[in-house]
Design an enzyme around this catalytic site. Sequence first.
Site, PDB file in Angstrom:
ATOM      1  N   HIS A   1       4.470 -76.438 -41.805  1.00 30.21           N
ATOM      2  CA  HIS A   1       5.278 -76.805 -42.977  1.00 30.21           C
ATOM      3  C   HIS A   1       6.761 -76.664 -42.705  1.00 30.21           C
ATOM      4  CE1 HIS A   1       6.333 -72.609 -44.034  1.00 30.21           C
ATOM      5  NE2 HIS A   1       5.085 -72.296 -43.704  1.00 30.21           N
TER       6      HIS A   1
ATOM      7  N   CYS B   1       1.893 -68.942 -40.560  1.00 30.73           N
ATOM      8  CA  CYS B   1       2.049 -70.391 -40.531  1.00 30.73           C
ATOM      9  C   CYS B   1       3.083 -70.827 -39.494  1.00 30.73           C
ATOM     10  CB  CYS B   1       2.466 -70.909 -41.900  1.00 30.73           C
ATOM     11  SG  CYS B   1       1.111 -70.914 -43.098  1.00 30.73           S
TER      12      CYS B   1
END
Length: 212
Positions: A170, A186
Site C-alpha cells: 500500500h 505491510c
Amino acid sequence: MSLTRRGFLVALPLFLAACSTRTAPTTDSGSAVLNAYAAIPHPEFPLPALNARMIQPHLRRQEVDYDTSHAKGTLVVDTPSKYLYYVLGEGRAMRYGIGVGREGLALRGNAYVGRKAEWPGWTPTANMLRRDPEANGPYRNGVPGGLNNPLGARALYLYRGGRDTMFRIHGTNQPQSIGLAMSSGCVRMLNHDVIDLYERVPSGARVVVIQA
C-alpha cells in the site's frame, strides 16, 4: 506511535521461492524523475508533487536489468534490499523502493493479489488492537480513505488459498519510511509509486517474497 506508522501483522508459514537476480539501474534524466513524482489531480484527493530530490536515488521508481526465473507480471518483494520488483520480462523489471516490517514482523511467504482498492479505508486488525489498544482503539470502527489514511492512495490485498492474509502492499503518507524496516508487517510504497504499480498489476498476480 502515530496512526500512520501502523501496519498489519499476521503469522504466516515461511515458503520461499528461489530467485537469482542481477540488477542494474537505468539512468533517468532529471526531468523524467521529476515527472514521475509530479502532482496527480483527483476530484477529492489531489496528490501534491513529491520532491524527488528528497528520495535517495536508488529508492526512486526506475526500470532495471533483472535476471529472474519468475514469469512476466510477477511481483517480487526483496525484503533485505527494501525493493519491490514488477517483472516486465526479457530481463527487465520496474523497481520501487519500499518500507518493510520491523524485525520479526516482515511479510513472509508467497501470495497473490486478491483484490485492489483506490484510496482504501483502514481498520486496525484484532492483533493490532490487542498489541496497542491505546493507539489503535480510537480507530476500531475504521478510517475512511483519503490523504491522511495510513494505506495511502492504493492498496493491493494479499491472499493465500482464497483467504485474506491481512497483509497489504500500500501507499503511505510517510515518505521518509521508504527504505526502512519500521512497519508492523505491510509493504509500504510512495503514493506515486503505488499508483504506478496499481495500474500495471491485475488481480490474481503472483507475489513472491525474498527473505533474509
